[in-house]
Motif scaffolding. Structure first.
Motif, PDB file in Angstrom:
ATOM      1  N   GLY A  56      26.134  42.420  26.713  1.00 48.19           N
ATOM      2  CA  GLY A  56      26.122  42.414  25.259  1.00 48.19           C
ATOM      3  C   GLY A  56      24.819  41.892  24.686  1.00 48.19           C
ATOM      4  O   GLY A  56      24.269  42.446  23.732  1.00 48.19           O
ATOM      5  N   GLY A  57      24.281  40.805  25.255  1.00 47.14           N
ATOM      6  CA  GLY A  57      23.003  40.260  24.805  1.00 47.14           C
ATOM      7  C   GLY A  57      21.861  41.219  25.053  1.00 47.14           C
ATOM      8  O   GLY A  57      20.950  41.362  24.224  1.00 47.14           O
ATOM      9  N   LEU A  58      21.902  41.894  26.216  1.00 42.47           N
ATOM     10  CA  LEU A  58      20.894  42.912  26.503  1.00 42.47           C
ATOM     11  C   LEU A  58      20.959  44.023  25.468  1.00 42.47           C
ATOM     12  O   LEU A  58      19.928  44.526  25.011  1.00 42.47           O
ATOM     13  N   GLY A  59      22.181  44.394  25.071  1.00 41.09           N
ATOM     14  CA  GLY A  59      22.340  45.443  24.075  1.00 41.09           C
ATOM     15  C   GLY A  59      21.728  45.055  22.739  1.00 41.09           C
ATOM     16  O   GLY A  59      21.064  45.872  22.092  1.00 41.09           O
ATOM     17  N   LEU A  60      21.916  43.798  22.311  1.00 38.48           N
ATOM     18  CA  LEU A  60      21.333  43.343  21.054  1.00 38.48           C
ATOM     19  C   LEU A  60      19.811  43.372  21.128  1.00 38.48           C
ATOM     20  O   LEU A  60      19.130  43.855  20.200  1.00 38.48           O
ATOM     21  N   TYR A  61      19.244  42.858  22.219  1.00 40.20           N
ATOM     22  CA  TYR A  61      17.793  42.903  22.394  1.00 40.20           C
ATOM     23  C   TYR A  61      17.285  44.338  22.343  1.00 40.20           C
ATOM     24  O   TYR A  61      16.280  44.639  21.706  1.00 40.20           O
ATOM     25  N   ARG A  62      18.012  45.240  22.986  1.00 47.16           N
ATOM     26  CA  ARG A  62      17.554  46.637  23.065  1.00 47.16           C
ATOM     27  C   ARG A  62      17.571  47.314  21.704  1.00 47.16           C
ATOM     28  O   ARG A  62      16.682  48.109  21.387  1.00 47.16           O
ATOM     29  N   VAL A  63      18.558  47.002  20.869  1.00 40.24           N
ATOM     30  CA  VAL A  63      18.594  47.599  19.534  1.00 40.24           C
ATOM     31  C   VAL A  63      17.420  47.099  18.693  1.00 40.24           C
ATOM     32  O   VAL A  63      16.733  47.884  18.030  1.00 40.24           O
ATOM     33  N   VAL A  64      17.184  45.783  18.715  1.00 42.31           N
ATOM     34  CA  VAL A  64      16.060  45.230  17.939  1.00 42.31           C
ATOM     35  C   VAL A  64      14.735  45.816  18.429  1.00 42.31           C
ATOM     36  O   VAL A  64      13.890  46.236  17.618  1.00 42.31           O
ATOM     37  N   SER A  65      14.543  45.864  19.733  1.00 44.26           N
ATOM     38  CA  SER A  65      13.288  46.397  20.259  1.00 44.26           C
ATOM     39  C   SER A  65      13.129  47.876  19.918  1.00 44.26           C
ATOM     40  O   SER A  65      12.002  48.351  19.702  1.00 44.26           O
ATOM     41  N   GLN A  66      14.252  48.604  19.834  1.00 43.14           N
ATOM     42  CA  GLN A  66      14.150  50.016  19.472  1.00 43.14           C
ATOM     43  C   GLN A  66      13.788  50.193  18.011  1.00 43.14           C
ATOM     44  O   GLN A  66      13.046  51.108  17.652  1.00 43.14           O
ATOM     45  N   VAL A  67      14.283  49.324  17.145  1.00 41.87           N
ATOM     46  CA  VAL A  67      13.875  49.359  15.733  1.00 41.87           C
ATOM     47  C   VAL A  67      12.364  49.141  15.635  1.00 41.87           C
ATOM     48  O   VAL A  67      11.663  49.840  14.883  1.00 41.87           O
ATOM     49  N   LEU A  68      11.827  48.201  16.402  1.00 43.40           N
ATOM     50  CA  LEU A  68      10.388  47.945  16.406  1.00 43.40           C
ATOM     51  C   LEU A  68       9.622  49.137  16.980  1.00 43.40           C
ATOM     52  O   LEU A  68       8.547  49.491  16.490  1.00 43.40           O
ATOM     53  N   THR A  69      10.185  49.773  18.012  1.00 42.99           N
ATOM     54  CA  THR A  69       9.541  50.945  18.603  1.00 42.99           C
ATOM     55  C   THR A  69       9.451  52.084  17.609  1.00 42.99           C
ATOM     56  O   THR A  69       8.422  52.768  17.513  1.00 42.99           O
ATOM     57  N   VAL A  70      10.524  52.300  16.861  1.00 44.38           N
ATOM     58  CA  VAL A  70      10.500  53.327  15.821  1.00 44.38           C
ATOM     59  C   VAL A  70       9.441  52.986  14.777  1.00 44.38           C
ATOM     60  O   VAL A  70       8.673  53.855  14.332  1.00 44.38           O
ATOM     61  N   GLY A  71       9.364  51.711  14.391  1.00 51.27           N
ATOM     62  CA  GLY A  71       8.313  51.287  13.467  1.00 51.27           C
ATOM     63  C   GLY A  71       6.934  51.570  14.021  1.00 51.27           C
ATOM     64  O   GLY A  71       6.030  52.000  13.299  1.00 51.27           O
ATOM     65  N   GLY A  72       6.757  51.326  15.322  1.00 51.29           N
ATOM     66  CA  GLY A  72       5.477  51.605  15.958  1.00 51.29           C
ATOM     67  C   GLY A  72       5.119  53.077  15.920  1.00 51.29           C
ATOM     68  O   GLY A  72       3.964  53.447  15.667  1.00 51.29           O
ATOM     69  N   GLN A  73       6.099  53.953  16.162  1.00 49.35           N
ATOM     70  CA  GLN A  73       5.843  55.392  16.114  1.00 49.35           C
ATOM     71  C   GLN A  73       5.485  55.843  14.702  1.00 49.35           C
ATOM     72  O   GLN A  73       4.607  56.691  14.516  1.00 49.35           O
ATOM     73  N   ILE A  74       6.164  55.274  13.707  1.00 53.76           N
ATOM     74  CA  ILE A  74       5.829  55.620  12.318  1.00 53.76           C
ATOM     75  C   ILE A  74       4.415  55.151  11.995  1.00 53.76           C
ATOM     76  O   ILE A  74       3.612  55.881  11.403  1.00 53.76           O
ATOM     77  N   GLY A  75       4.089  53.916  12.374  1.00 55.86           N
ATOM     78  CA  GLY A  75       2.762  53.375  12.104  1.00 55.86           C
ATOM     79  C   GLY A  75       1.660  54.119  12.830  1.00 55.86           C
ATOM     80  O   GLY A  75       0.532  54.214  12.338  1.00 55.86           O
ATOM     81  N   LEU A  76       1.976  54.653  13.986  1.00 58.47           N
ATOM     82  CA  LEU A  76       0.997  55.441  14.753  1.00 58.47           C
ATOM     83  C   LEU A  76       0.617  56.707  13.994  1.00 58.47           C
ATOM     84  O   LEU A  76      -0.534  57.150  14.009  1.00 58.47           O
ATOM     85  N   LEU A  77       1.591  57.314  13.331  1.00 55.74           N
ATOM     86  CA  LEU A  77       1.401  58.444  12.417  1.00 55.74           C
ATOM     87  C   LEU A  77       0.718  59.652  13.077  1.00 55.74           C
ATOM     88  O   LEU A  77       0.035  60.425  12.406  1.00 55.74           O
TER      89      LEU A  77
END
Length: 514
Positions: free
Chosen positions: A51-72
């Protein structure tokens, strides 16, 4: 020439060597990166629980999506325009393309990071209506916001160096330095008791180090003329290319991590954790495709700009055969013996076994169709990939909404496999129609047939009395030997023979040197 024509022309031999050398470097880097990432996930799962791994993975994926948007999309635009400028012997164009890419991604990524900090309290409830604290989720997102500009700058710098048709600097930065920092600092933070916050801060630190390393290598690679030349900045052209490419990259199922996000929004973090475990085990089969595509992209652009479509098609078939040769047997083993691969995780990850098998089935289509998306993008058709991505994301989310509430991570795995297969089949058809190339030569049947033979041996092994990991490992080992023997019987092609002869020649010269 087709990929089965006896002998190689000088141009085709050059293409094969460029891709083989770059691919070998990138594969080595991918093995390093994915190994470190896999061990980190395994350690995190045991310390944080599923469960804790799942929470970390969701947060890190939100940041990854932000990174892809910022990469543009400026990473691909930079690589393509630097490749074109170098082909035209235009040092000012090289410097200008790098300048546009870095400036554009810096501005966009800083804005995205600021948006994450500002809107984190609104993002959190999307993923925390079931089993996590929204305030804590928002804190984690804010703590990781600097990941976005560091990621964007690192990627643009890496792709700038790839335009020189070498993978060494890019691999050192993105596949060795950054993941090594993440692993060392991340494990230290987890063991010190910093838990999920420590893991998120580790992402920021590692990307910051990676960005600095990327700048160091690009400065070293610029030639004297390129350093002194007046920059020619094709702002409009690069932006028009980058924006649809950004949409395509962002909306790619793999880069978006859509399964993680859909599960995070619709189900528990435990289900996200199971899906994360299953995804982490798909890494070995994906190493070979990931290891080829980054050197393949500038080669596609170069050959297409020169009008060498026949050479492009031949190389495309060779690369796809190489990818299938390495990826198919791994995916087959995961489909037939998924339990075996869970030995690295804690007991509460046992439910990931069927998810592993289903994802592996989808990845056969992902690997088996080769680097088709890059054929479309790097021949000037990023909009086609963008439309493909929009349709696939729509299907993914729509099907996910239907099946996840009832079937959880298992349903998400079926959705992932179906959409992955569909979008990659469509891309093959589009590449044939629009570019005139397709990935399947007659010799593609060799890895397919060898995989079927090895799989038959593994299935027959189930008749052997006994149970447990030693028996399963022995069966997989025997199947692997049979697979290799089948490939040997089928024989190697001219491309592999040429590469092997060059390796032997260089090895002999090295041994003769005092």
């Amino acid at each position: 020439m087709s990929d089965d024509t006896p002998g190689l022309s000088k141009g085709a031999a050059h293409d094969v060597v460029v891709v083989a050398k770059g691919g070998a470097v990138q594969i080595a880097g991918q093995i390093s990166q994915r190994s470190l990432s896999f061990v980190f996930i395994a350690v995190a799962q045991r310390i944080l629980a599923t469960g804790g791994l799942g929470l970390y993975r969701v947060v890190s994926q939100v940041l990854t999506v932000g990174g892809q948007i910022g990469l543009l999309g400026f990473n691909y635009a930079s690589m393509r325009w630097i490749s074109k400028a170098r082909a035209a012997k235009d040092p000012g164009g090289v410097r200008g393309a790098a300048s546009v890419g870095l400036t554009g991604s810096a501005i966009a990524s800083v804005l995205v990071a600021a948006g994450l900090v500002l809107f984190a309290p609104r993002i959190a409830p999307i993923f925390c209506d079931k089993d996590c604290d929204a305030d804590r989720f928002a804190q984690l997102v804010r703590a990781g916001a600097l990941y976005v500009p560091f990621f964007a700058l690192m990627q643009v710098l890496r792709y700038c160096t790839q335009a020189y048709k070498t993978m060494v600097p890019s691999v050192i930065v993105g596949n060795i330095i950054q993941p090594a920092v993440r692993f060392i600092v991340g494990v230290a933070f987890l063991l010190a008791g910093f838990e999920i916050m420590g893991a998120i801060v580790t992402l920021v630190i590692s990307m910051g180090v990676g960005a600095v390393a990327g700048l160091f290598y690009l400065r070293r690679m610029l030639g004297e003329e390129e350093r002194k030349a007046t920059p020619i900045r094709p702002f409009g052209e690069m932006i028009r290319f980058a924006l649809p490419q950004a949409g395509s990259s962002l909306l790619g199922i793999q880069s978006l991590g859509l399964g993680i996000l859909v599960l995070g929004a619709l189900d528990t973090k435990f289900q996200v954790g199971l899906f994360t475990v299953a995804l982490s085990l798909q890494g070995p089969a994906g190493v070979f495709l990931s290891g080829i595509v980054n050197i393949w992209a500038p080669v596609v652009s170069d050959l297409y700009e020169k009008g060498q479509i026949e050479r492009l098609g031949s190389l495309y078939q060779t690369i796809t055969r190489w990818i299938a040769t390495f990826a198919f047997p791994i995916s087959a083993a995961m489909i037939l013996e998924p339990d075996l691969f869970l030995i690295f995780f804690g007991k509460d990850a046992a439910g990931a076994a069927p998810i592993i098998a289903i994802l592996a089935a989808g990845n056969i289509f992902y690997s088996g169709t080769g680097p088709t998306g890059y054929v479309l993008s790097m021949t000037g058709r990023p909009g086609v990939n963008f439309v493909n991505s929009i349709v696939s994301v729509g299907l993914y989310i729509g099907l996910g909404i239907v099946v996840v509430p009832k079937y959880g991570a298992l349903g998400m795995a079926y959705v992932d496999a179906i959409v992955t297969a569909a979008v990659n089949i469509v891309r093959v058809i589009e590449a044939k129609i629009l570019v005139g190339v397709q990935p399947f030569g007659r010799s593609f049947i060799k890895p397919v047939a060898a995989t079927l033979i090895g799989s038959g041996v593994l299935l027959a092994w189930r008749l052997v009395p006994g149970d447990g990991y030693p028996i399963e490992v022995a069966g997989v080992g025997l199947a692997a030997l049979v697979y290799i023997a089948a490939l040997a019987v089928f024989g190697i092609d001219e491309e592999e023979r040429y590469v092997w002869d060059r390796i032997r020649t260089r090895a002999s010269k090295s041994l003769k040197q005092p």
